[in-house]
Design a protein around this motif. Structure first.
Motif, PDB file in Angstrom:
ATOM      1  N   MET A  10      31.049  -4.393  33.353  1.00 33.54           N
ATOM      2  CA  MET A  10      30.798  -4.626  34.777  1.00 33.54           C
ATOM      3  C   MET A  10      30.387  -6.071  35.045  1.00 33.54           C
ATOM      4  SD  MET A  10      31.693  -1.909  36.240  1.00 33.54           S
ATOM      5  CE  MET A  10      31.173  -2.352  37.872  1.00 33.54           C
ATOM      6  N   SER A  11      29.570  -6.647  34.184  1.00 30.15           N
ATOM      7  CA  SER A  11      29.164  -8.034  34.421  1.00 30.15           C
ATOM      8  C   SER A  11      30.356  -8.974  34.250  1.00 30.15           C
ATOM      9  CB  SER A  11      27.996  -8.444  33.526  1.00 30.15           C
ATOM     10  OG  SER A  11      28.355  -8.473  32.181  1.00 30.15           O
ATOM     11  N   THR A  12      31.270  -8.661  33.350  1.00 30.64           N
ATOM     12  CA  THR A  12      32.478  -9.476  33.189  1.00 30.64           C
ATOM     13  C   THR A  12      33.360  -9.374  34.424  1.00 30.64           C
ATOM     14  OG1 THR A  12      32.373  -9.133  30.791  1.00 30.64           O
ATOM     15  CG2 THR A  12      34.458  -9.944  31.691  1.00 30.64           C
ATOM     16  N   VAL A  13      33.516  -8.166  34.964  1.00 27.62           N
ATOM     17  CA  VAL A  13      34.287  -7.984  36.200  1.00 27.62           C
ATOM     18  C   VAL A  13      33.624  -8.750  37.344  1.00 27.62           C
ATOM     19  CG1 VAL A  13      34.961  -6.295  37.978  1.00 27.62           C
ATOM     20  CG2 VAL A  13      35.351  -5.786  35.553  1.00 27.62           C
ATOM     21  N   ARG A  14      32.300  -8.622  37.463  1.00 26.54           N
ATOM     22  CA  ARG A  14      31.582  -9.334  38.538  1.00 26.54           C
ATOM     23  C   ARG A  14      31.797 -10.835  38.421  1.00 26.54           C
ATOM     24  NH1 ARG A  14      27.484  -5.576  37.373  1.00 26.54           N
ATOM     25  NH2 ARG A  14      26.307  -7.140  36.241  1.00 26.54           N
ATOM     26  N   GLU A  15      31.729 -11.359  37.208  1.00 24.85           N
ATOM     27  CA  GLU A  15      31.889 -12.791  36.992  1.00 24.85           C
ATOM     28  C   GLU A  15      33.315 -13.252  37.301  1.00 24.85           C
ATOM     29  OE1 GLU A  15      32.014 -15.486  33.075  1.00 24.85           O
ATOM     30  OE2 GLU A  15      30.086 -14.470  33.405  1.00 24.85           O
TER      31      GLU A  15
END
Length: 127
Positions: free
Chosen positions: A7-12
């Protein structure tokens, strides 16, 4: 990769707020689960964090035979977005997904989808 890292990779990559990223990831992964044959969805789910695996696995009935345009249209419906935004969101989520799974699984996945899907995963060279 854990769910949090995914999720943090998608957000970034997509420059999303946390709640927006969750909505988008769910729309794309759910649509992908609807598109894939059951065994392919199961193999994909085996390589994903549990929360994402559950989303891929929850579709029922036969696999859909959508081309890329219909896939994007379905993502747009699930995410309540216009199709241009849905395509961009799809590219972000599927590129992160492609980083998550093994190369062999990626090749199997792409081989079961019509031309054009490889580009959505960020692997246009596999088309």
């Amino acid at each position: 990769m854990t769910y949090g890292t995914f999720m943090s990779t998608v957000r970034e990559r997509g420059e999303y707020a946390a709640d927006e990223a969750e909505r988008i990831v769910e729309a794309v992964i759910e649509t992908l689960g609807e598109r894939l044959p059951d065994t392919s969805a199961e193999h994909l789910a085996d390589q994903l964090p549990t929360r994402l695996a559950d989303i891929v696995d929850r579709s029922e009935g036969p696999a859909r035979t959508w081309g890329v345009e219909e896939f994007i249209h379905r993502v747009a419906e699930h995410a309540e977005e216009d199709e241009a935004s849905a395509e961009e969101h799809t590219r972000v989520v599927l590129s992160v997904l492609a980083d998550q799974i093994t190369g062999g699984e990626m090749n199997k996945l792409i081989s079961q989808l019509p031309s054009g899907y490889a580009d959505l995963f960020g692997h246009g060279e596999l088309t």
